[in-house]
Design a protein around this motif. Structure first.
Motif, PDB file in Angstrom:
ATOM      1  N   TYR A  77       0.872  -1.154  -0.080  1.00 25.25           N
ATOM      2  CA  TYR A  77       0.041  -0.036   0.144  1.00 25.25           C
ATOM      3  C   TYR A  77       0.863   1.340   0.038  1.00 25.25           C
ATOM      4  CZ  TYR A  77      -3.603   3.359   1.186  1.00 25.25           C
ATOM      5  OH  TYR A  77      -4.382   4.256   1.066  1.00 25.25           O
ATOM      6  N   TYR A  80       0.681   7.850   3.164  1.00 27.85           N
ATOM      7  CA  TYR A  80       1.701   8.699   3.995  1.00 27.85           C
ATOM      8  C   TYR A  80       1.053   8.660   5.490  1.00 27.85           C
ATOM      9  CZ  TYR A  80      -1.492  12.588   3.148  1.00 27.85           C
ATOM     10  OH  TYR A  80      -2.676  13.564   3.569  1.00 27.85           O
ATOM     11  N   CYS A  83      -1.593  11.025   6.677  1.00 30.76           N
ATOM     12  CA  CYS A  83      -2.921  11.048   6.262  1.00 30.76           C
ATOM     13  C   CYS A  83      -4.203  10.812   7.410  1.00 30.76           C
ATOM     14  CB  CYS A  83      -3.162   9.745   5.356  1.00 30.76           C
ATOM     15  SG  CYS A  83      -4.609   9.482   4.601  1.00 30.76           S
ATOM     16  N   VAL A  86      -7.845   7.953   5.185  1.00 29.79           N
ATOM     17  CA  VAL A  86      -7.799   6.760   4.246  1.00 29.79           C
ATOM     18  C   VAL A  86      -6.504   5.765   4.461  1.00 29.79           C
ATOM     19  CG1 VAL A  86      -7.552   6.287   1.683  1.00 29.79           C
ATOM     20  CG2 VAL A  86      -8.944   8.299   2.251  1.00 29.79           C
ATOM     21  N   CYS A  87      -5.549   6.377   4.619  1.00 28.48           N
ATOM     22  CA  CYS A  87      -4.351   5.239   4.722  1.00 28.48           C
ATOM     23  C   CYS A  87      -4.284   4.648   6.136  1.00 28.48           C
ATOM     24  CB  CYS A  87      -2.928   6.256   4.846  1.00 28.48           C
ATOM     25  SG  CYS A  87      -2.747   6.762   3.359  1.00 28.48           S
ATOM     26  N   HIS A 173      -3.600  11.006  -3.210  1.00 27.88           N
ATOM     27  CA  HIS A 173      -2.777   9.862  -3.746  1.00 27.88           C
ATOM     28  C   HIS A 173      -4.004   8.791  -3.997  1.00 27.88           C
ATOM     29  CE1 HIS A 173      -3.156   7.375   0.077  1.00 27.88           C
ATOM     30  NE2 HIS A 173      -3.503   8.633   0.558  1.00 27.88           N
TER      31      HIS A 173
HETATM   32 NI    NI Z   1      -4.006   8.460   2.682  1.00 26.35          NI
END
Ligand code: NI
Length: 213
Positions: A77, A80, A83, A86-87, A173
């Protein structure tokens, strides 16, 4: 004799035409080929080449290449650590999917490659990966190394300048989890929003049917 043969041939041709018509109209089911059906239904095949060689630095400060991970499935994956949602959500999904796999999870190496090497240093990554799977490896590198790795996987990322110059910047991203085989070849991609259960089911299917050499 000759007449009987002609009648037989005619009846045979009509019968054949009826069968062909019935298949065409869908009265007789025929096996379907392609993405649907079969045990590989969870796999999304891509016509594009995904993956390739990379040289990066892991969260312990060691330089690693894609070749160092041969023999294990890779769950990759790109994101960052700053984030906001989402991350961390995706890394949590990967962690839960691996937990659901039990012992089979040992065949899978989760990787988190930063798209923000400016802030995601070795130290920052080392602190961050601890919050997720115990075997999650964080990878950073120079801006050029990250750009090459992202390009190989078709990952889009760009710095989003904040309206408030004092606020920390965000990164735009793409958000896909890539599954690579023990030989380094692309197997499938999990779109954003995949549940841990679905990810675990696909991983189990892939591991059971295509065990590592
Ligand atoms: Ni993210």
């Amino acid at each position: 004799m000759k007449r009987d043969l002609l009648i037989g041939l005619a009846v045979g041709l009509v019968g054949l035409a009826l069968v062909v018509a019935a298949i065409g109209l869908g009265y007789i089911p025929m096996p379907r080929f392609g993405a649907e059906g079969g045990r590989s239904s969870g796999l999304v095949k891509s016509a594009l080449k995904v993956g390739g060689p990379f040289t990066l630095v892991d969260h312990t400060g060691k330089t690693v290449t894609d070749a160092d991970f041969r023999g294990r499935y890779l769950l990759i994956y790109f994101g960052y650590t700053y984030c906001p949602d989402v991350c961390p959500t995706t890394l949590q999904t990967m962690t839960e999917a691996l937990d659901l796999l039990g012992e089979k999870a040992e065949k899978v190496q989760p990787l988190f490659i930063t798209v923000d090497p400016e802030r995601d240093t070795v130290k920052v990554l080392a602190d961050y990966v601890k919050a997720f799977h115990p075997r999650l490896v964080g990878l950073t590198g120079t801006a050029d190394q990250i750009a090459r790795a992202a390009k190989a996987y078709g990952v889009y990322y760009a710095k989003a300048e904040p309206s408030d110059p004092d606020a920390p910047y965000l990164m735009d991203h793409s958000s896909f989890v890539y599954l690579m085989g023990p030989d380094g070849r692309y197997l499938t991609v999990f779109p954003h929003g995949t549940t841990p259960e679905d990810m675990a089911a696909t991983l189990k299917d892939v591991i059971d049917n295509r065990s590592a050499p």
